[in-house]
Design a protein around this motif. Sequence first.
Motif, PDB file in Angstrom:
ATOM      1  N   UNK A 283      -1.447  16.980  21.850  1.00 34.15           N
ATOM      2  CA  UNK A 283      -2.041  15.825  22.526  1.00 34.15           C
ATOM      3  C   UNK A 283      -1.793  15.925  24.015  1.00 34.15           C
ATOM      4  N   UNK A 284      -2.658  15.243  24.767  1.00 34.96           N
ATOM      5  CA  UNK A 284      -2.398  15.091  26.188  1.00 34.96           C
ATOM      6  C   UNK A 284      -1.236  14.129  26.372  1.00 34.96           C
ATOM      7  N   UNK A 285      -0.775  13.961  27.576  1.00 36.10           N
ATOM      8  CA  UNK A 285       0.388  13.124  27.815  1.00 36.10           C
ATOM      9  C   UNK A 285       0.116  11.665  27.505  1.00 36.10           C
TER      10      UNK A 285
ATOM     11  N   UNK B 162      -3.869  11.387  23.700  1.00 31.16           N
ATOM     12  CA  UNK B 162      -5.174  11.785  23.169  1.00 31.16           C
ATOM     13  C   UNK B 162      -5.059  13.129  22.470  1.00 31.16           C
ATOM     14  N   UNK B 163      -5.642  13.210  21.279  1.00 31.21           N
ATOM     15  CA  UNK B 163      -5.533  14.413  20.471  1.00 31.21           C
ATOM     16  C   UNK B 163      -6.474  15.486  21.023  1.00 31.21           C
ATOM     17  N   UNK B 164      -5.886  16.647  21.374  1.00 34.31           N
ATOM     18  CA  UNK B 164      -6.669  17.737  21.933  1.00 34.31           C
ATOM     19  C   UNK B 164      -6.883  18.851  20.915  1.00 34.31           C
ATOM     20  N   UNK B 165      -5.967  18.958  19.950  1.00 33.71           N
ATOM     21  CA  UNK B 165      -6.079  20.036  18.970  1.00 33.71           C
ATOM     22  C   UNK B 165      -5.342  19.629  17.702  1.00 33.71           C
ATOM     23  N   UNK B 166      -5.869  20.008  16.546  1.00 35.25           N
ATOM     24  CA  UNK B 166      -5.247  19.674  15.275  1.00 35.25           C
ATOM     25  C   UNK B 166      -5.579  20.771  14.277  1.00 35.25           C
ATOM     26  N   UNK B 167      -4.657  21.107  13.410  1.00 33.85           N
ATOM     27  CA  UNK B 167      -4.937  22.177  12.450  1.00 33.85           C
ATOM     28  C   UNK B 167      -5.533  21.628  11.158  1.00 33.85           C
ATOM     29  N   UNK B 168      -6.082  22.536  10.358  1.00 37.29           N
ATOM     30  CA  UNK B 168      -6.760  22.134   9.141  1.00 37.29           C
ATOM     31  C   UNK B 168      -5.824  21.526   8.109  1.00 37.29           C
ATOM     32  N   UNK B 169      -4.567  21.947   8.121  1.00 36.18           N
ATOM     33  CA  UNK B 169      -3.610  21.385   7.158  1.00 36.18           C
ATOM     34  C   UNK B 169      -3.473  19.886   7.335  1.00 36.18           C
TER      35      UNK B 169
ATOM     36  N   UNK C 265     -11.242  11.855  20.276  1.00 35.32           N
ATOM     37  CA  UNK C 265     -11.661  10.508  19.908  1.00 35.32           C
ATOM     38  C   UNK C 265     -10.478   9.610  19.513  1.00 35.32           C
ATOM     39  N   UNK C 266      -9.381  10.205  19.120  1.00 36.05           N
ATOM     40  CA  UNK C 266      -8.230   9.405  18.647  1.00 36.05           C
ATOM     41  C   UNK C 266      -6.971   9.843  19.382  1.00 36.05           C
ATOM     42  N   UNK C 267      -6.037   8.897  19.464  1.00 36.58           N
ATOM     43  CA  UNK C 267      -4.698   9.207  19.960  1.00 36.58           C
ATOM     44  C   UNK C 267      -3.759   9.389  18.772  1.00 36.58           C
ATOM     45  N   UNK C 268      -2.632  10.018  19.036  1.00 35.11           N
ATOM     46  CA  UNK C 268      -1.669  10.224  17.959  1.00 35.11           C
ATOM     47  C   UNK C 268      -1.256   8.898  17.337  1.00 35.11           C
TER      48      UNK C 268
END
Length: 439
Positions: A43-45, A48-55, A70-73
């Motif tokens: 996530x950015x500081x 905001x979610x910048x990358x997520x794995x398939x798991x 589109x979403x934050x952690x």
Amino acid sequence: MRGSRREPTPAETDEPQLASFTALLEDSAEDLYEHAPCGYLSTLMDGEIAKVNGTLLGWLGYTRDQVVGRMRFSDLLTVGGRLYHETHFAPLLRMQGKLDGVALELRTADGERLPVLVTSLVKTDSEGRPLLIRTTLFDARDRRAYERELLRARKEAEEARRKAEREREHLQEVLAILQSSLLPPSLPAIPGLEARAYYRTASPDDLGGDFYDLFPAGDDRWGFFLGDVCGKGPEAAAVTSLTRYTLRAAVLGDPDPVAALTTLNTALLERYEGAEPRFCTVVTGMFTRTGEASYSVDLASGGHPYPMLLGADGRAGYLDTQGGPLVGVLPDPGFTATTTTLEPGDTFLLYTDGLTEAPMGRGVRYGEERLLEFAERLAPATPGEVIDSVAGLLDGFGERLDDDTALLAVGVPGGTARRLTAIPDKFRESGPFPGKAPI
């Protein structure tokens, strides 16, 4: 030789297997990230979610397009988790740069709760400025279920312990009521005599077999007895009840203590004929007023410890009751009566073997010799002083006591302590105490 075939070397035989194994290890970094056994999130500081794995997407039931950009952690957390993240997790992460193993709950796309353990690390540039947050999430459903099972088991164990404690307290209350029913509620006031009694149970979880009584028998006479039934529990209590009422009726019917013991002996033999024998030790007798301030004491013993006399002269000794077998064992026991007198300042003490058999450690019992020494230091003493002193002695043994103890002390008030040059006839002269009663 021409035409012969060369056998392959071991290395050549293993080459296909090694090649297959190497191929298995040639995963790309992207594949390792995407299909890792744990969830990865960057996530950015601002969260905001910048990358997520398939798991992680598979756990949550979201597509990548629904999450990235589109979403934050914090949007993935439950309401309680979001509050904790904002007030504790995020501030601590900014200050420390890393947080390990924090328990949080995610909300999946279908509204289910997913417990996870979260580890987050702030990535910085060469000058230490924060760039983004890398987060690893571990599925904690099995762990949470295990914790819930532990809590449930602990709660059940605590409830069982409290239930057992309540049942034990109730049992102790019932036992205390039953035990009190086997003892007189109070001792009668006797003209010219002072009487005190004491009962100490070794365990509040069981019924004891010790008993005593002191009661009017008419014509300036007062019957008494003190004894100990073999065993503990309900069966011993039944024998105690039978013994008490039989003895009381026998003493009231015949002042001869030998006759009273013989009646009790017959009652026990008849009651338990053909069954396991039930027996007891007991000393019984009669106080008879012989003067303004004196009483005669007629008594007989059935296998019971010797009574003790603490004289107004400051001496103490055991009264020889001529032995006597256990009550309820022999059809023709042959009990013997003994007589003594009480003058002003004299105190007569009866006790059960819980006193003399009190453990002192390393297999040593308190014994008759130590009790005699204790009484010699105490005499002269009133019945109240004797009971208080012996009760204090028993308190000193604490939890080591393994048998109940009953005490009955009767004495004539008054008298002046005077040291005599000779032991009175009421005390045995042939030693510190008579030999043990025959069984």
